[in-house]
Design a protein around this motif. Structure first.
Motif, PDB file in Angstrom:
ATOM      1  N   THR A  56       0.699  -1.337   0.066  1.00 57.88           N
ATOM      2  CA  THR A  56      -0.086  -0.129  -0.037  1.00 57.88           C
ATOM      3  C   THR A  56       0.846   1.177   0.172  1.00 57.88           C
ATOM      4  OG1 THR A  56      -1.718   1.334   1.098  1.00 57.88           O
ATOM      5  CG2 THR A  56      -0.248   0.206   2.572  1.00 57.88           C
ATOM      6  N   GLU A  57       0.369   2.309  -0.755  1.00 59.47           N
ATOM      7  CA  GLU A  57       1.009   3.505  -0.404  1.00 59.47           C
ATOM      8  C   GLU A  57       1.024   4.116   0.727  1.00 59.47           C
ATOM      9  OE1 GLU A  57      -0.224   5.589  -3.942  1.00 59.47           O
ATOM     10  OE2 GLU A  57       0.318   4.068  -5.453  1.00 59.47           O
ATOM     11  N   ASN A  58       0.088   4.093   1.667  1.00 56.27           N
ATOM     12  CA  ASN A  58      -0.157   4.454   2.779  1.00 56.27           C
ATOM     13  C   ASN A  58       0.477   3.703   3.725  1.00 56.27           C
ATOM     14  OD1 ASN A  58      -1.340   5.469   5.520  1.00 56.27           O
ATOM     15  ND2 ASN A  58      -3.086   5.524   4.720  1.00 56.27           N
ATOM     16  N   GLY A  61      -1.321   2.597   6.739  1.00 58.52           N
ATOM     17  CA  GLY A  61      -2.721   1.739   6.419  1.00 58.52           C
ATOM     18  C   GLY A  61      -2.929   0.531   6.985  1.00 58.52           C
ATOM     19  N   PRO A 110     -10.072   1.779   1.286  1.00 61.96           N
ATOM     20  CA  PRO A 110      -9.457   2.315  -0.046  1.00 61.96           C
ATOM     21  C   PRO A 110      -8.402   3.309   0.493  1.00 61.96           C
ATOM     22  CG  PRO A 110     -11.966   2.428  -0.061  1.00 61.96           C
ATOM     23  CD  PRO A 110     -11.677   2.059   1.267  1.00 61.96           C
ATOM     24  N   LYS A 111      -8.356   4.271   1.567  1.00 61.04           N
ATOM     25  CA  LYS A 111      -7.407   4.993   1.980  1.00 61.04           C
ATOM     26  C   LYS A 111      -6.175   4.429   2.471  1.00 61.04           C
ATOM     27  CE  LYS A 111     -10.726   8.888   2.378  1.00 61.04           C
ATOM     28  NZ  LYS A 111     -11.947   8.647   2.943  1.00 61.04           N
ATOM     29  N   TRP A 112      -6.828   3.300   3.406  1.00 61.16           N
ATOM     30  CA  TRP A 112      -5.678   2.523   4.092  1.00 61.16           C
ATOM     31  C   TRP A 112      -4.876   1.435   3.148  1.00 61.16           C
ATOM     32  CZ3 TRP A 112      -9.217   1.266   8.867  1.00 61.16           C
ATOM     33  CH2 TRP A 112      -9.346   2.331   9.477  1.00 61.16           C
ATOM     34  N   THR A 114      -4.412   1.171  -0.627  1.00 59.73           N
ATOM     35  CA  THR A 114      -4.518   1.788  -1.666  1.00 59.73           C
ATOM     36  C   THR A 114      -4.811   1.119  -3.153  1.00 59.73           C
ATOM     37  OG1 THR A 114      -2.187   2.239  -1.946  1.00 59.73           O
ATOM     38  CG2 THR A 114      -3.397   4.199  -1.003  1.00 59.73           C
TER      39      THR A 114
END
Length: 181
Positions: A56-58, A61, A110-112, A114
């Motif tokens: 993930t990019e977060n 996340g 979806p934010k956590w 990506t």
């Protein structure tokens, strides 16, 4: 849980709620409560296993997904620890907390994570919407609480199983992309 349904000392347990299965002191109630506690332990354990190595990019996340799954599992276990007839407010609080944790997870996923598939995100929103709609049906008297709990439980556990599958697919895709480089 099915065994508790079939062997419950109160044949009309379903008119109250699913938690009524854990309200007496017989073996059926004990089996129900132990099953709920073990299910909570399993969800909590799966939180670590299923989130390990998801790309993930977060950077925070994965930790947030893991914590939310742990909260969901702990609350599920506490539903079994605190029978509704002896600890109504506490039981209802942790049961409601499970729904809240699931809602947070579905909305923030979806934010956590990506890279999670859009189809899975939409399915999560659908499951959450159905759960909330059934709750409204209960409050207006159209549906029993037992039906809401059964359907919501099936949807949440189905979502968790599908999450584990989607997380595994993300991990595999990441490994394949790394080996292709």
């Amino acid at each position: 849980v099915l065994a508790s349904m079939l062997t419950a000392s109160d044949p009309d347990w379903w008119k109250d709620n699913l938690s009524a299965l854990g309200m007496s002191s017989n073996v059926s109630a004990f089996a129900f409560n132990i099953t709920i506690i073990v299910a909570g332990f399993l969800v909590t354990t799966l939180a670590r296993y299923s989130t390990r190595g998801i790309p993930t990019e977060n950077p925070k996340g994965i930790g947030r997904v893991r914590v939310t799954l742990i909260v969901l599992g702990v609350f599920l276990g506490l539903v079994g620890v605190f029978p509704v007839d002896q600890f109504f407010a506490l039981h209802t609080g942790v049961a409601s907390g499970m729904v809240a944790a699931f809602g947070v997870l579905v909305i923030a996923l979806p934010k956590w994570i990506t890279g999670i598939s859009r189809a899975f995100v939409v399915l999560g929103w659908l499951f959450l919407a159905v759960t909330l709609l059934l709750a409204v049906f209960f409050f207006i008297g159209y549906y029993t609480l037992t039906a809401v709990e059964l359907v919501a439980g099936i949807l949440v556990f189905t979502w968790i199983v599908l999450f584990i599958r989607n997380a595994g697919a993300l991990q595999q895709d990441s490994r394949q992309a790394a080996s292709a480089d």
